[in-house]
Design a protein around this motif. Structure first.
Motif, PDB file in Angstrom:
ATOM      1  N   ALA A 147      -9.678  63.154  44.482  1.00 35.81           N
ATOM      2  CA  ALA A 147     -10.708  62.234  44.952  1.00 35.81           C
ATOM      3  C   ALA A 147     -11.633  61.819  43.810  1.00 35.81           C
ATOM      4  O   ALA A 147     -12.012  60.647  43.691  1.00 35.81           O
ATOM      5  CB  ALA A 147     -11.515  62.881  46.070  1.00 35.81           C
ATOM      6  N   TYR A 148     -11.977  62.762  42.957  1.00 37.22           N
ATOM      7  CA  TYR A 148     -12.851  62.449  41.820  1.00 37.22           C
ATOM      8  C   TYR A 148     -12.156  61.495  40.851  1.00 37.22           C
ATOM      9  O   TYR A 148     -12.759  60.537  40.352  1.00 37.22           O
ATOM     10  CB  TYR A 148     -13.248  63.741  41.096  1.00 37.22           C
ATOM     11  N   THR A 149     -10.894  61.752  40.586  1.00 37.09           N
ATOM     12  CA  THR A 149     -10.133  60.893  39.675  1.00 37.09           C
ATOM     13  C   THR A 149     -10.024  59.476  40.225  1.00 37.09           C
ATOM     14  O   THR A 149     -10.212  58.491  39.500  1.00 37.09           O
ATOM     15  CB  THR A 149      -8.723  61.469  39.463  1.00 37.09           C
ATOM     16  N   ALA A 150      -9.729  59.377  41.528  1.00 40.80           N
ATOM     17  CA  ALA A 150      -9.597  58.055  42.144  1.00 40.80           C
ATOM     18  C   ALA A 150     -10.917  57.295  42.129  1.00 40.80           C
ATOM     19  O   ALA A 150     -10.937  56.057  42.017  1.00 40.80           O
ATOM     20  CB  ALA A 150      -9.091  58.203  43.578  1.00 40.80           C
ATOM     21  N   ALA A 151     -12.029  58.035  42.245  1.00 38.80           N
ATOM     22  CA  ALA A 151     -13.336  57.380  42.305  1.00 38.80           C
ATOM     23  C   ALA A 151     -13.871  56.999  40.933  1.00 38.80           C
ATOM     24  O   ALA A 151     -14.675  56.071  40.816  1.00 38.80           O
ATOM     25  CB  ALA A 151     -14.332  58.293  43.009  1.00 38.80           C
ATOM     26  N   THR A 152     -13.440  57.691  39.894  1.00 41.97           N
ATOM     27  CA  THR A 152     -14.031  57.469  38.574  1.00 41.97           C
ATOM     28  C   THR A 152     -13.128  56.720  37.599  1.00 41.97           C
ATOM     29  O   THR A 152     -13.621  56.004  36.738  1.00 41.97           O
ATOM     30  CB  THR A 152     -14.423  58.813  37.930  1.00 41.97           C
ATOM     31  N   GLU A 153     -11.815  56.876  37.749  1.00 40.45           N
ATOM     32  CA  GLU A 153     -10.918  56.212  36.814  1.00 40.45           C
ATOM     33  C   GLU A 153     -10.647  54.778  37.247  1.00 40.45           C
ATOM     34  O   GLU A 153     -10.390  54.506  38.415  1.00 40.45           O
ATOM     35  CB  GLU A 153      -9.589  56.978  36.705  1.00 40.45           C
ATOM     36  N   LYS A 154     -10.701  53.886  36.305  1.00 36.90           N
ATOM     37  CA  LYS A 154     -10.443  52.484  36.587  1.00 36.90           C
ATOM     38  C   LYS A 154      -8.945  52.262  36.739  1.00 36.90           C
ATOM     39  O   LYS A 154      -8.151  52.693  35.900  1.00 36.90           O
ATOM     40  CB  LYS A 154     -10.995  51.615  35.456  1.00 36.90           C
TER      41      LYS A 154
END
Length: 283
Positions: free
Chosen positions: A25-32
């Motif tokens: 979830a963090y990766t999906a929210a922060t990575e473009k």
């Protein structure tokens, strides 16, 4: 002891699962997200303005007949229509004699009465439209290792099916010069290529498909004198494939509105009855 161990193992599994979910979830929210040519240049279908579209849509049977002609003379060379019986053409306004004549113009799998071996025989109205290939392996071998899909239900299998078929048939372009909304495909994505044997079409999800442009101006001669432009043929065959996917569409629309009106009327009566029965009851 065994019970304690199983509880610890279960808790460990839950912790790992929650950790994985949190990291994802963090990766999906922060990575473009990576911008791709498929994302930037894939287009939604254009409106073909088919008469069958919308809640009150009906079939223009003259157009559907023209679409059948396009399917027969062009599309049937690669695509099957295995869920449609030849006798169903009678629903398009063909006479019984015309349906029999159409059936006899198709060669369908049968049995040689003299030898008992499999062969091709003249079709009858009860036969279904035959496949152009004996099996999927032969179909793939003849089409750059891609099996042409059956078209019986294609407008149901694709989002906005009728418009999708029309847009795909009219959407072929040269990737070297293609632009959309002022953006050049080659300038935005210089590494984008259309592999040998594939064809560029922005209405196809990954932009490249095995089917070459099947239609060209004047490819068929319409019996009703309609000009057989590429755009017209694409609309006509799209209308035909909407009919093959849902031949009862017109009846469904004709039945649906009276049913909806009845349900509204019945709901009003039920509400008034409720008010009448309970009006003197104090809370």
């Amino acid at each position: 002891m065994a019970r304690l161990i199983s509880i610890i193992v279960g808790l460990g599994f839950v912790v790992v699962l929650l950790y994985t979910f949190a990291v994802g979830a963090y990766t999906a929210a922060t990575e473009k997200a990576e911008v791709t040519a498929e994302h930037e240049f894939h287009l939604t279908p254009r409106d073909a303005h088919l008469q069958s579209a919308g809640w009150t849509g009906t079939f223009d049977y003259q157009q559907v007949q023209r679409g059948y002609q396009v399917y027969k003379e062009v599309c049937s060379a690669c695509h099957s229509l295995r869920h449609v019986a030849i006798r169903n053409l009678g629903e398009l306004g063909y006479s019984e004699a015309e349906v029999k004549a159409e059936a006899s113009s198709w060669m369908v799998p049968g049995i040689d009465p003299n030898t008992g071996e499999s062969t091709l025989i003249e079709g009858s109205p009860t036969d279904y439209f035959p496949s152009p290939y004996p099996n999927a392996v032969a179909a793939a071998a003849a089409n750059n290792n891609a099996v042409p899909p059956d078209l019986s239900l294609i407008t149901k299998a694709r989002h906005d099916g009728g418009n999708y078929v029309y847009s795909l048939l009219t959407g072929y372009a040269d990737p070297e010069t293609y632009t959309h909304d002022g953006k050049s495909l080659k300038e935005e994505f210089p590494d984008f290529t259309t592999p040998t044997g594939l064809n560029f079409n922005p209405y196809f999800p990954n932009l490249n498909l095995a089917m070459a442009a099947p239609l060209s101006d004047g490819q068929v001669t319409y019996a009703d004198g309609t000009e057989a432009s590429l755009d017209q043929m694409a609309k006509d065959v799209a209308a035909f494939l909407v009919w093959t996917a849902e031949p009862t569409l017109q009846k469904r629309h004709a039945t649906g509105f009276p049913v909806v009106l009845f349900l509204i009327f019945a709901s009003v009566l039920a509400f008034l009855a409720y008010r009448n029965v309970w009006r003197n009851v104090k809370h």
